[in-house]
Structures are given as structure tokens and as C-alpha cells.
Design an enzyme around this catalytic site. Sequence first.
Site, short mmCIF file in Angstrom:
data_model
loop_
_atom_site.label_atom_id
_atom_site.label_comp_id
_atom_site.label_asym_id
_atom_site.label_seq_id
_atom_site.Cartn_x
_atom_site.Cartn_y
_atom_site.Cartn_z
N HIS A 58 0.82 -1.21 0.00
CA HIS A 58 0.00 0.00 0.00
C HIS A 58 0.86 1.28 0.00
O HIS A 58 0.74 2.09 -0.92
CB HIS A 58 -0.99 -0.04 1.17
CG HIS A 58 -1.62 1.27 1.48
ND1 HIS A 58 -2.44 1.94 0.59
CD2 HIS A 58 -1.55 2.06 2.57
CE1 HIS A 58 -2.85 3.08 1.13
NE2 HIS A 58 -2.32 3.18 2.33
N GLU A 111 0.93 5.33 12.79
CA GLU A 111 -0.44 4.94 13.10
C GLU A 111 -0.55 3.46 13.45
O GLU A 111 -1.19 3.08 14.41
CB GLU A 111 -1.32 5.27 11.88
CG GLU A 111 -2.77 5.05 12.09
CD GLU A 111 -3.39 6.12 12.97
OE1 GLU A 111 -4.57 6.01 13.24
OE2 GLU A 111 -2.68 7.06 13.39
N ASP A 112 0.10 2.63 12.64
CA ASP A 112 -0.17 1.19 12.72
C ASP A 112 0.91 0.35 13.38
O ASP A 112 0.75 -0.84 13.55
CB ASP A 112 -0.37 0.62 11.30
CG ASP A 112 -1.59 1.22 10.63
OD1 ASP A 112 -2.38 1.85 11.35
OD2 ASP A 112 -1.74 1.07 9.41
N ASP A 147 -26.16 13.47 -26.38
CA ASP A 147 -26.27 13.90 -27.77
C ASP A 147 -25.34 15.06 -28.07
O ASP A 147 -25.77 16.11 -28.54
CB ASP A 147 -27.72 14.29 -28.08
CG ASP A 147 -28.30 13.34 -29.12
OD1 ASP A 147 -27.53 12.47 -29.60
OD2 ASP A 147 -29.48 13.47 -29.44
MN MN Z 1 -2.68 4.54 4.04
#
Ligand code: MN
Length: 710
Positions: A56, A84-85, A265
Site C-alpha cells: 500500500h 499509526e499502525d 447527444d
Molecule cells: Mn494509508
Amino acid sequence: MAAMGAPEVKSIDELGERLRLYMDPASINQVRRAYLYAEQAHDGQKRRSGEPYVTHPLAVAGILAEMHMDAQSLMAAMLHDVIEDTEVEKNAIVAQFGEPVAELVDGVSKLTQIEFASKAEAQAENFQKMVLAMAEDIRVILVKLSDRLHNMRTLGVLRPDKRRRIARETLEIYAPIAAKLGMHNLRVEFEELGFRAMHPMRADRIESAVKAVRGNRHALLENIRLQIEERLQKEGLVAMVSGREKHLYSIYRKMSKKSFKDIMDVFAFRIVTNSVDSCYRALGMVHGLYKPVAGMFKDYIAIPKSNGYQSLHTVLFGMYGVPIEIQIRTHEMDVIASNGIAAHWLYKSDKQAAHLTGQAKAQQWIKGLLDMQAKARDSIEFIENVKIDLFPDDIYIFSPKGKIFELPAGANAIDFAYAVHTDVGNACVGCRIDRQLSPVSTPLQSGQTVEIITAPGSQPNPNWLDFVITAKARTAIRHFLKNRESNEAVNLGKRLLAKAVSNLGKDLSELPATAMAELLADMKISEEQLLQEIGIGKRVAYLTARRLVAQPDESSVAQGSDSPLAITGAEGLVLNYGNCCRPLPGDPIVGFISAGRGMVVHLATCGNVAEHLHNPDKCVPLAWSDEVKGDFQSEIRIDYQNERGLLAKMAARLNDAGINIEKIRTEEVDASFGAIYLLISVKSRIHLARVVKTLRKIDAVLKVTRVKHY
Ligand code: MN
């Protein structure tokens, strides 16, 4: 940029290849290093698709590489989910990759946290502004947008409810931000992906309808395109002619006003040339080829659109009366029309621009827009909006329920409390910022959640006026204090008047009601006004009392005068204490009435009141009540003989005695003797005496005296 649709980068080597097109080897190595770091940090984590997590951030960096973003942005992309993770902290990133990269990563993480924390609904506008306000560096936004783009491209693997939530957020927040930054391609992709995720059935239906129409028309469309191309070539003009597709989401939106047939159109083409001059020449040529529709020609080259968009637009009568829409612009205009702010990285990679920071490039972009605006002499509200958004003077704060409040930069919890409601402000006793108890004066930052702690019956603190910055808070606090002051003034006025009446040998409560009524009618004011004016010293209680008690009994005047008015120290703002003598509870005192300032309490022995002491217009005998409250300021002078650490020793003693030192001033007499002036707060004269005694016990202290300024 057509490159936006380039296939996803699958390996760091592949990314390295792409970067070689515009980045030096040292920078590419840095990006590679960030990748390896992310790979290690995310080790063992998988995406929902089953791929290793690091695919990612790699793909996000790949998207930024398509925009030719700098190495720092790509490194931040690699690391954007690391804080964050995983266990990694910001400090570690600073140490490994330097402050700027760490700041970018931190900025992106903060935006991500907000996404998940917020329950805000129907506040898309504010939310967009907040996202922009939180990013001090515009590159944070570009990394965030790329992150979101990759998440949207891989949305299919998520649960339907999560998919819809992310899709809605993309349509409401991120697509408009991309539009504000002039990033047309990105916005279109956000909208297409968001629309499909939100309304898969409708998207399918429109798509197959579009395909059917396109199939029927393909040959015709290509025919017209070739005609135009041939005509330009014949006249010796180098240009690219391409058909333009309509996007599903824009068709969907138009369908509320027009039928699908009317929308479809239309034949639409774009001509991209080498110069402005060629644009106008190409215009003449297509007008010679087909008859233009009157009133449909627009010159956005001479007068650019608000976001910097430049192009010539015209509509022609095609065969069978089907309109042909044509856009004509230069290559450079085309790049800006597609990429907006990112065009600055994409095509301004010359030496001069290379060293500019993200924010400087954003400034440059806006400056470009402003220059265009100046040339066009057209009012462009949009640019103002972009400017405000990119360099915001505002911050955006969440209430605990997720409502967003807009406040000026530098605002604090008190400003926030009054923005929520005047009653909340008035009853505020503290606050939690992001769940942490914090001082109410702490300046707030965008994205924080602020909870105001209130207590019934509590009152605004006059000190708040020193740091609130919003007009609303200031006005509300002043208003409250003014009301309170006036109540206090009325109370004091009443007591002063009662006292003055009793000095005349009468009792205020026993005077006939008509006496007061007549006096008020005579003065043309209300009783409250009268008492307030006495309280603040605008009127003299003694004179009012004389008028009230029409014929004072001479003998009783003298008798009444020996019971002084008792004060408690809690009279508040209407009672002041003389700075010359600083009276303390326990000291003999008098009240000196000064017009406008109210009553000032002095020592009965203070030189400043000596000459008025027997003038009942000016001086009121006072006494301390038995229940005196609060702290009183006192100034003392300490004469000492020089000794190392004396001040520290004194401070310790004062601290033990529960005394606050508010001000210190020293005066050196000579090398071995000196004097210290201390402003301290004490409870009473006895309290002060105890303090003086402990100070005198210090060997180096020669003398301790109360300071008199008279
Ligand atoms: Mn991310």
C-alpha cells in the site's frame, strides 16, 4: 496528466526505474531506504486483499511519482502508516529520515486519525477546511490524497458498509479538496470510484447506456475527429485532437436536470496546441469547418477561470444538428487544467523551483493565479477561498459529540466554550483537550477535541479577558462582569446609605417610604440607580442621607457616628484597596470616596487621607467584619547583610508559611548590605506578623518593615 491512470507500482525496483526519469540517484536511494524501513515496520501485517501491507505505501508513493513529487513526499508516503499502525514513534523517524519527512508523516497521520475519530455529519464544508488547515505543508495534502486514491482503487475488498463510508467521505471531502487545488484528474477519479461504491447499480446502468451510445457513434466520432485534424494539418498547425469522454458521475448529476439522451447527444473534442497563437488560429479553422453556435464561444485564455483554468470553448453545428463541443488550449494549459497545484512539481522541475518547499510552491501557484486574475481584471472569489484554505487564519475544533466549530487561530478553550454557548462559557471551570486536563488558556489546534467542564453557579474569571481572542467571548465576559459589578455596587451603596442614615440618628428601614419616593422623583432616577451611584462613589452617601432624613436631630448625629461600616473583603470590584498603605484585616481603616473609582480602603493613619478624615463627604469610617475572606496584598522591606543563598532561604520560609510572593525588587545599598522589597499576599495583619517573625529569625536579616508610600 494522462499518467494518473498508470498501472500500480508493484516493487521498489519498478518505482526506482520510474523515479530515474526525474530524480537524482541519491534521492532515489533515500526513497528506497524509506521503503525498506516501512517494509520492516509493517512486517507481518497484511492488507485485506492478502498482500503484504507495504504494497500500500509503495503504491501511494507510486501515485506521487506520477505527479513527479519530490523525494521527501515519497518518503513520507512510504512511512505514512508507520506511526499509526506500528510501534514506531515520530522521534525514530526524525532520527532516521530528518525533521521535514517526520513532519509530513505526522501531518498525514493526524488527518488519518481524524477520519476515524469524527462522527461529524453534514459538515463537509468545515471538514474540508479543517483538513486543509491541519496541513501546514501542502505536500501533506498531496500525500493524503494519494493515500485515499489508492484506498479507493482497492475498495472492493472491504465490507459493504465500510466501503460506503469511505466512498461518501471521498465524495464529500476529498473530491472537493482536489477540485479546490485544481486537480481535475484526481477529482474525476475520486468521483468515479466514489459513485461506483455508493451506487453500484446506477453506475452499471449508466455505464452500459453510455457504451451502447458510444458503439453507435464510434465511426461518426472518429470521422469528425479526422476532419478536424486534416484541416489543421493542411493549414500547417501542429496540434493533437482527441475525443472527450463524459464521466459517469457527471452524467449522473446532470440527469436530475436533463434527459440522458440530451446529455449524450453531444460530440466533444479537445485540441491541444503549442502556443496561444495557435489556439486562436485553430479556433478560426474549426469555425471555418462547421458553423459556430452563436453565443457559445468563451475565451478563458484571455479571462481564465477562477482556479487558473485556461482554454477556448466553442460549440459547432455538426451533421444532423448534433452539437460539437470543442476545447482548445496549449499543452501547458492542459497540464494545469488536469493537475492544478501538482503541475508545479510536474513541470517546474527547473533548478530554481527545485529547492522550494511545498508551501512555497503552493504560494507560487496562488501567485500565478493572482497574476492571471490581475491580467484578467476579473473578480475571482475562488482564489480568495483557496488562499484562505491553504494559509488559514482559522482552526477547526471538535466538540465531544463530533460537531465542528470554526475559531480564529490562537483561540483557546474559553473562546471555544463561548462559541458553543454563552451559558457554557459562563459556567466553565476547566477543560479537557484530547481527553487530557489542560489549562483553559492553552491555544488550541485544528483537529483537537475539546470538552468543557462546567459547574453550576460558577462565574467567569476576569483574568480570562487577558487571553480570550474572540469578540464573542470577550463581550460575554465583560457583560457578565459588568452585571456583577453593578450588583455589587448596589449592595455596597445600600450599606453606605444605611450607615450614613444611621449616623444621622435614624434607621433606613424605618424611614417612611414616601421620603425615598420623593427623593427619587426629585432626582429623576430609580432606587437601584441611586444605590449603584453611591456604591461606585458617584454620589456621596452622606449628602443623600441628609436629603432623605429631612430634619436631622443634631444630637443624634454625633451619637451615630461611632459604629463604622463593616467590610468583608468580598465586596469585589467596587471596593479597592489603597496601593499606598495596603491595609490588612486587623488594621484600623477608613473608606475614601473617589468619584468614579468607588470607595478606596486606606489605613486610618495613611497620609493620603489625613486631610479628609473628618469630611463626611469624602471619608466613611470602616471596620473589618468578623468574617473577612480572601487574600490581601502587602509589601514588606527586608534589610539584609549579604549572605549566599539568602533569597532561596527566605523563599523557602515564605513557602512554609503558605505565602505567595507576587513581586520581588532588590536594592543594593553597598557590597555587603542591601534591601529586598517583596509583594506578598496574606490573610490578615496577624498572618503578616507571623511571616515577619519567621523572616527575622534568619541571621542575615537585619530588619523587616511594612512599606508605606505616603
Ligand atoms: Mn494509508
